[in-house]
Design a protein around this motif. Structure first.
Motif, PDB file in Angstrom:
ATOM      1  N   PRO A 736       0.808  -1.237   0.000  1.00 61.06           N
ATOM      2  CA  PRO A 736       0.000   0.000   0.000  1.00 61.06           C
ATOM      3  C   PRO A 736       0.829   1.270   0.000  1.00 61.06           C
ATOM      4  N   GLN A 737       0.191   2.360  -0.408  1.00 64.43           N
ATOM      5  CA  GLN A 737       0.791   3.681  -0.307  1.00 64.43           C
ATOM      6  C   GLN A 737       0.671   4.198   1.125  1.00 64.43           C
ATOM      7  N   GLN A 738       1.477   5.217   1.441  1.00 61.11           N
ATOM      8  CA  GLN A 738       1.447   5.796   2.783  1.00 61.11           C
ATOM      9  C   GLN A 738       1.641   7.303   2.702  1.00 61.11           C
ATOM     10  N   LEU A 739       0.898   8.017   3.532  1.00 60.51           N
ATOM     11  CA  LEU A 739       1.030   9.469   3.644  1.00 60.51           C
ATOM     12  C   LEU A 739       0.987   9.839   5.115  1.00 60.51           C
ATOM     13  N   THR A 740       2.054  10.463   5.597  1.00 60.50           N
ATOM     14  CA  THR A 740       2.110  10.929   6.983  1.00 60.50           C
ATOM     15  C   THR A 740       2.597  12.368   6.993  1.00 60.50           C
ATOM     16  N   TYR A 741       2.209  13.102   8.022  1.00 60.97           N
ATOM     17  CA  TYR A 741       2.638  14.491   8.150  1.00 60.97           C
ATOM     18  C   TYR A 741       2.558  14.884   9.614  1.00 60.97           C
ATOM     19  N   ASN A 742       3.347  15.854   9.990  1.00 60.32           N
ATOM     20  CA  ASN A 742       3.284  16.342  11.369  1.00 60.32           C
ATOM     21  C   ASN A 742       3.707  17.801  11.427  1.00 60.32           C
ATOM     22  N   PHE A 743       3.263  18.461  12.472  1.00 59.55           N
ATOM     23  CA  PHE A 743       3.593  19.861  12.737  1.00 59.55           C
ATOM     24  C   PHE A 743       4.172  19.948  14.142  1.00 59.55           C
ATOM     25  N   ALA A 744       5.121  20.855  14.323  1.00 66.99           N
ATOM     26  CA  ALA A 744       5.749  20.999  15.640  1.00 66.99           C
ATOM     27  C   ALA A 744       6.229  22.426  15.829  1.00 66.99           C
ATOM     28  N   PHE A 745       6.283  22.830  17.075  1.00 68.59           N
ATOM     29  CA  PHE A 745       6.999  24.061  17.394  1.00 68.59           C
ATOM     30  C   PHE A 745       7.685  23.894  18.742  1.00 68.59           C
ATOM     31  N   ARG A 746       8.816  24.578  18.862  1.00 64.01           N
ATOM     32  CA  ARG A 746       9.642  24.451  20.065  1.00 64.01           C
ATOM     33  C   ARG A 746      10.091  25.824  20.505  1.00 64.01           C
ATOM     34  N   LYS A 747       9.985  26.089  21.795  1.00 62.32           N
ATOM     35  CA  LYS A 747      10.398  27.345  22.402  1.00 62.32           C
ATOM     36  C   LYS A 747      11.586  27.082  23.316  1.00 62.32           C
ATOM     37  N   GLN A 748      12.684  27.791  23.066  1.00 61.79           N
ATOM     38  CA  GLN A 748      13.874  27.682  23.896  1.00 61.79           C
ATOM     39  C   GLN A 748      13.941  28.855  24.865  1.00 61.79           C
ATOM     40  N   PHE A 749      14.436  28.581  26.049  1.00 61.11           N
ATOM     41  CA  PHE A 749      14.590  29.640  27.039  1.00 61.11           C
ATOM     42  C   PHE A 749      15.726  29.291  27.982  1.00 61.11           C
ATOM     43  N   ASN A 750      15.973  30.158  28.969  1.00 60.65           N
ATOM     44  CA  ASN A 750      17.066  29.959  29.923  1.00 60.65           C
ATOM     45  C   ASN A 750      18.393  29.756  29.178  1.00 60.65           C
ATOM     46  N   GLY A 757       8.253  21.815  23.729  1.00 58.54           N
ATOM     47  CA  GLY A 757       7.799  21.613  22.366  1.00 58.54           C
ATOM     48  C   GLY A 757       6.437  20.958  22.314  1.00 58.54           C
ATOM     49  N   PHE A 758       5.722  21.210  21.217  1.00 64.68           N
ATOM     50  CA  PHE A 758       4.423  20.595  20.978  1.00 64.68           C
ATOM     51  C   PHE A 758       4.436  19.978  19.578  1.00 64.68           C
ATOM     52  N   THR A 759       3.850  18.803  19.440  1.00 62.49           N
ATOM     53  CA  THR A 759       3.799  18.124  18.152  1.00 62.49           C
ATOM     54  C   THR A 759       2.386  17.631  17.869  1.00 62.49           C
ATOM     55  N   ALA A 760       2.060  17.570  16.601  1.00 58.60           N
ATOM     56  CA  ALA A 760       0.793  17.010  16.136  1.00 58.60           C
ATOM     57  C   ALA A 760       1.087  16.160  14.912  1.00 58.60           C
ATOM     58  N   THR A 761       0.749  14.867  14.970  1.00 59.27           N
ATOM     59  CA  THR A 761       1.003  13.941  13.879  1.00 59.27           C
ATOM     60  C   THR A 761      -0.312  13.522  13.241  1.00 59.27           C
ATOM     61  N   ASN A 762      -0.417  13.688  11.927  1.00 57.40           N
ATOM     62  CA  ASN A 762      -1.652  13.391  11.183  1.00 57.40           C
ATOM     63  C   ASN A 762      -2.883  13.878  11.945  1.00 57.40           C
ATOM     64  N   PRO A 763      -2.940  15.158  12.316  1.00 56.23           N
ATOM     65  CA  PRO A 763      -4.017  15.636  13.198  1.00 56.23           C
ATOM     66  C   PRO A 763      -5.408  15.600  12.569  1.00 56.23           C
ATOM     67  N   PHE A 764      -5.498  15.521  11.235  1.00 50.38           N
ATOM     68  CA  PHE A 764      -6.799  15.620  10.589  1.00 50.38           C
ATOM     69  C   PHE A 764      -7.418  14.264  10.248  1.00 50.38           C
TER      70      PHE A 764
END
Length: 824
Positions: A736-750, A757-764
């Motif tokens: 079979p074919q496959q399609l995956t995607y994810n979104f992330a953002f990361r905040k650095q400090f100190n 960081g926060f991640t979302a994988t295939n959120p829809f």
């Protein structure tokens, strides 16, 4: 050899000759070391300034052994500037470069420790994430901020020419037969389940991943697809420091602690990491139609159900490195790994017998409960002695590594007619075992003269596996499982590999770099199973790489490597997995090794802004090719039990496979804030199936992924990643074919010592639908699996401790302190 190789080789000679006539191919090389200890200085910046114009014309960063190489210089007089935190800046003036296009060797350049004391040090700069080398592509995960969450599987998805499917199966240049190493050494962590092992290595512990597509003779020949070497972070800085990483989500959870200590020439590292894939329900269905060869009746089998799957594991270990002197180094480590996975579920089965016209003759409705478990607990240890001699590059390396593991696998299933309460059939199996492995290798490298290096070595691999198959069948009259002596057995497996190699690296005609070698391996396998004998065999494994460096950070290479894929123990073990009695899987003790002949013609271009582009033409020819093969049996006898309308799948040597493809990968900073990385691979596969009288299967597969990162103000980073793999024909159906995607953002400090960081994988989409087909002469099966892939997660990272740059009290130097910083 395919016809494409000959014109490609002629193209290489023509191109290199043309460039050598009108562009300078002069290279400047050298090595940066510590003046007090003689140890190499990693990641020191080397800049070249034109003394006439005072302009910086080129530069480089030293590698893990302090070596640097700068190509494409023109005629002139230059100043070389070397700089690294904790050392005094050093300049070498009046370096004269004349015409002639040869390598200028600067030799050893020693840096002196700085005596200044700083309250706080902040180091900034744009570090390269992807580095193309003559035999491999290096993904520097430590330089990719968004790679610090997750596990090794997540990092591998970003490595050029590597693909990872949703089940955690890894391919290199489209080939799943990949040899995995950790810090250049084999590890028992990959022995039982590769997916479990890669899911247990935290991403924040990974310094870089090397995709070695053209391994030289020094490497083991195992793995027709090549080698993936996972390099873990180390710390050469004085003091105590470490990191804590936690991640939680709707599907995955993991955490790790890493602690480093270094005083003078002795360093310690300890770590612990754990991970868990939370229980998730995977619905599945199978629609299978088979035809009886005797009376042309048909049987339609419909299975609908689910499996609740979960995975967990943890790793721990401690290691040391001790510089006994400027020329002697001792490195050792011991680790413990424990992985497990389990699945359980219920399946509704409908089986209907049809006459040749399709009229139903009889039917039955069945309910099956099933459970399967797997895992391994293992301890491994290694000791590595490195001796350096008077010549730069002359080195003796002796490595001993060993492991002991206890793999475990089991299944259980019970069936009853839906019209009745009491079960009528069932089976269970339990296969505990022991796995002992030992590797001993001696490697020696000797520089004959500038640009001419000779390498040789020997290696022994010893593996002994023993297991017990305890099989029980359900007896309705007793309403319990009883031992089945006809299926139960004890199995012993013993493999010995003896290897030796010769390899050399030199320059030809002042513009063509050559790396040539050959490896000989003798393999002796014994298996304690009735009527099974595996003859010993020998393999000569050559490797040859031609390359040329052009001006403006360009290079071209042509490589040939031969590789071996020996059958793993789990592929040989004849244990029958009856968790689904209509679809049985087992091993094949008579598997022969697969031989791979790999060709690669590659062009690399690096840009001044940190971007790069790599284009490769790839040809791979596998003989005695190993593939999963399924056969349907109207009746199948296992011990005293007869199974009806059952498919049996094991791995077979099916014939020859040809793979012709093109791979394009690159990384490009679009702006100071936006960076794009992408990989595209298109492969044409042709398989000649000698099990079916030379039947030919053709298929085209293409894979593409794109990664985009955007740097916002206040140390906030956004990332998007997508990966697509097309469906492809197999020798018995379609993958079979496959399609995956994810979104992330990361905040650095100190001061970038902490991040969230926060991640979302295939959120829809909740599920990824996987539809596979299998066709044989007498049946067709379509299986649909809905993989629960959608997930959301949060991760926290904190780095602590003081880092000290110092030379030790015995040398009378002061200390240079810095604020808390990274552990890599």
């Amino acid at each position: 050899m395919k016809p494409i190789i000959f014109p490609a080789f002629l193209l290489l000679l023509f191109w290199t000759s043309a460039f050598s006539q009108n562009k300078s191919s002069l290279k400047l090389t050298g090595k940066v070391t510590d003046v007090a200890t003689g140890q190499p200085v990693e990641y020191a910046s080397v800049g070249i300034t034109d003394q006439l114009t005072s302009k910086v014309v080129n530069g480089a960063v030293t590698d893990s052994v302090g070596h640097f190489e700068i190509a494409g210089l023109g005629v002139g007089t230059f100043t070389i500037n070397i700089d690294f935190i904790g050392y005094e800046k050093k300049s070498v003036k009046d370096v004269n470069v004349g015409a002639g296009g040869k390598t200028l060797e600067m030799g050893n350049i020693a840096l002196t420790s700085s005596v200044k004391t700083l309250a706080e040090v902040t180091v900034t700069g744009q570090a390269a994430i992807i580095d193309n080398q003559i035999d491999k592509i290096v993904f520097n995960a430590a330089n990719d901020v968004t790679s610090q969450a997750g596990v090794a599987l997540d990092v591998l998805k970003k490595v050029p020419q590597v693909s990872v499917d949703i089940d955690g199966n890894v391919e290199l240049q489209g080939n799943p037969n990949v040899r995995f190493l950790i810090n250049g050494k084999p590890s028992s962590v990959f022995g039982n389940s590769l997916t479990d092992a890669l899911a247990s290595i935290p991403a924040n512990q990974i310094k870089s991943i090397e995709a070695i597509t053209s391994p030289g003779a020094k490497y083991d020949a195992q793995g027709t697809g090549g080698i993936i070497n996972i390099i873990l972070k180390d710390n050469r800085l004085q003091g105590i420091n470490g990191s804590v990483n936690l991640a939680a989500g709707t599907r995955l959870e993991n955490g790790s602690v890493n602690l480093n200590f270094r005083k003078n020439n002795f360093g310690l590292n300890a770590f612990f990491s754990g991970n868990k894939q939370l229980s998730s329900r995977t619905p599945s269905s199978q629609n299978r139609l088979s035809t009886s060869p005797t009376d042309s009746t048909q049987t339609r089998l419909l299975q609908n159900g689910f499996q609740d799957f979960q995975r967990s594991g943890y790793r721990s270990g401690i290691g040391f490195d001790w510089s006994l002197s400027k020329k002697d180094n001792l490195i050792g480590a011991v680790g413990y790994n424990n992985f497990s996975n389990s699945s359980s579920g219920i399946t509704n089965i409908s089986q209907t017998l049809l006459d040749p016209s399709g009229f139903p003759l009889s039917s039955s409705e069945i309910l099956r409960n099933s459970t399967s478990k797997g895992g391994i607990a293992a301890i491994d240890w290694n000791l590595n002695y490195i001796k350096k001699f008077g010549k730069d590059g002359q080195e003796l390396n002796v490595l001993y590594s060993s492991s002991f593991g206890k793999p475990r696998n089991s299944y259980y299933q019970l069936q009853n007619l839906t019209s009745e309460r009491l079960p009528y059939a069932g089976a269970s199996g339990n296969t505990p075992g022991n796995d002992k492995q030992t590797n001993i290798s001696i490697d020696y490298s000797h520089p004959i003269k500038k640009g001419f290096i000779f390498e040789t070595g020997v290696k022994t691999v010893l593996q002994n596996i023993s297991s017990v198959a305890d099989i029980r069948v359900f007896k309705p009259s007793l309403n319990q499982y009883v031992p089945d002596a006809t299926q139960s057995y004890e199995l012993g497996y013993d493999m010995k590999i003896y290897a030796g190699y010769l390899s050399t690296t030199f320059s030809l005609f002042h513009f063509l770099n050559v790396k040539a070698g050959a490896r000989f391996e003798h393999t002796d396998v014994k298996i304690d199973f009735p009527n099974t004998s595996i003859p010993s065999y020998n393999n000569l494994v050559p490797s040859l790489i031609f390359s040329h460096n052009f001006k403006d950070e360009q290079s071209l290479k042509l490589a040939f490597t031969r590789r071996i894929e020996r059958a793993e123990y789990r592929d040989i073990n004849p244990f029958m997995n009856l968790s689904d009695p209509y679809n049985i899987t087992t091993g094949n003790p008579l598997l022969k090794p697969e031989i791979g002949n790999n060709f690669e013609l590659g062009y690399n271009k690096s840009f001044k802004n940190g971007g790069n582009l790599y284009i490769a033409l790839i040809e791979r020819i596998n003989t005695d090719d190993v593939k999963p093969y399924t056969v349907l049996y109207p009746t199948y006898l296992i011990g005293d039990s007869t199974y009806v309308n059952v498919s049996v799948t094991n791995r077979q040597n099916i014939g020859i496979e040809y793979n012709s493809g093109v791979s394009v990968s690159g990384s490009m900073p679009i702006t100071d804030q936006l960076n794009l990385r992408g990989n595209l691979m298109v492969t044409q596969k042709r398989v000649v199936n000698e099990l079916l009288a030379g039947n030919v299967t053709n298929g085209t597969n293409w894979r593409f992924n794109l990664n985009a990162t955007y740097q916002l103000p206040k140390d906030l980073i956004l990332e998007g990643f997508g990966n697509y793999s097309s469906a492809i024909n197999t020798i018995q159906g379609k993958r079979p074919q496959q399609l995956t995607y994810n979104f992330a953002f990361r905040k650095q400090f100190n001061h970038k010592n902490a991040s969230i960081g926060f991640t979302a994988t295939n959120p829809f989409t909740k599920y990824i639908s996987q539809v596979s087909t299998i066709r044989t002469g007498n049946y067709i099966s379509t299986t649909t699996v809905l993989v629960p892939y959608r997930s959301f997660g949060v991760s926290l990272t904190y780095k602590f401790g003081k880092l000290e740059f110092k030379k030790g009290k015995e040398q009378g130097n002061d200390f240079l302190h810095s604020a808390p910083s990274s552990d890599n």
